[in-house]
Scaffold this active site. Structure first.
Site, short mmCIF file in Angstrom:
data_model
loop_
_atom_site.label_atom_id
_atom_site.label_comp_id
_atom_site.label_asym_id
_atom_site.label_seq_id
_atom_site.Cartn_x
_atom_site.Cartn_y
_atom_site.Cartn_z
N MET A 75 -8.24 7.71 10.03
CA MET A 75 -8.74 8.10 8.86
C MET A 75 -9.79 8.91 9.01
SD MET A 75 -8.56 4.21 6.75
CE MET A 75 -9.29 3.55 8.13
N LYS A 99 -4.22 2.59 -2.59
CA LYS A 99 -5.25 3.29 -2.81
C LYS A 99 -5.15 4.68 -2.44
CE LYS A 99 -8.11 -0.54 -1.76
NZ LYS A 99 -7.05 -1.67 -1.31
N ASP A 153 0.90 -1.16 -0.01
CA ASP A 153 -0.01 -0.02 0.16
C ASP A 153 0.76 1.35 -0.05
OD1 ASP A 153 -2.31 -1.31 -0.01
OD2 ASP A 153 -2.34 -1.23 2.40
#
Length: 253
Positions: free
Chosen positions: A174, A59, A38
């Protein structure tokens, strides 16, 4: 396809500092045939992987994305080719990192896997900023929630009203973008607007920065400091401990 099926290792890279990798994680990064990584592990960790073995499947918000279904497919395909595959994730692979989904997919397809835990940013990020998640005077419980849920859900699974009533420390991963929403939700649910809050951005990376305030002021503090993802939000009295120890912090300040 070879006769032997390879193994997939779901590896946590910790918050970003390569010195916080586990010994096993560091070994696997050098030995694996393929490392599907990632963005969150950070360049210093990724650079430990031989260039020919790196595959970026990260992502990025509002940017390029590798669908999870494609990542799952590649993990199975490469393992069936007999390769040793590392699926490298930031923090811990089982804490809001979709490691559970990947484990299930691998098991469903008969692929051997092993989880190599990492230091989750939920604990590591606050710690390096001088914020203990528990403290005998302030908090005897910790709740970790995501600020970025599956957008296909009909409604949020996070009960902010219940969290406000529970007390203890709340850690939001997040959650930079939705900070105004959940801080107001906690205030509306009865949490004291003066409750200390801290945002720790890019913990243990170059450019780490911290914004502090209260439920009422943290959005302005975020904007003043310029905090952007990735960052961890800590809500609770423990966030105030940072001011008591700040001058003694070394390494990332």
């Amino acid at each position: 396809m070879t006769g032997d099926v390879g193994t997939v290792y779901l590896v946590g890279s910790g918050p970003g500092d390569p010195e916080l990798l586990t010994v096993k994680a560091r070994r696997l990064l050098k030995e694996a045939d393929l490392v599907m990584h990632d963005r969150l592990p950070g360049k210093d960790v990724i650079e430990l992987v031989p260039a020919e073995a790196r595959v970026d499947v990260g992502k990025r918000a509002h940017g390029d994305r590798t669908p999870q279904s494609e990542i799952n497919r590649r993990l199975v395909e490469r393992a069936r080719e007999g390769k040793t595959v590392v699926r490298l994730k930031g923090g811990d692979p089982t804490v809001f990192a979709r490691g559970g989904e990947e484990m299930t997919h691998l098991a469903d397809h008969g692929i051997s896997f092993e989880v190599v835990p990492g230091v989750t940013s939920a604990t590591g990020g606050p710690a390096v900023a001088g914020i203990p998640l528990t403290h005998r005077e302030f908090a005897s419980s910790v709740t970790v929630v995501t600020g970025h849920e599956d957008p296909t859900k009909a409604e949020s699974a996070v009960d902010w009203e219940a969290l406000a009533a529970t007390g203890g420390t709340i850690v939001v991963l997040m959650g930079v973008t939705r900070l105004p929403e959940y801080t107001q939700a906690l205030i509306d649910a009865g949490m004291d607007p003066e409750t200390p809050v801290a945002l720790v951005e890019r913990a243990t990376w170059d450019g780490q920065q911290v914004a502090t305030g209260t439920l009422e002021t943290i959005v302005d503090a975020r904007d003043s400091v310029g905090v952007e993802p990735p960052a961890v939000t800590v809500i609770g009295e423990v966030a105030g401990v940072r001011e008591d120890v700040r001058e003694w912090l070394e390494g990332y300040e």
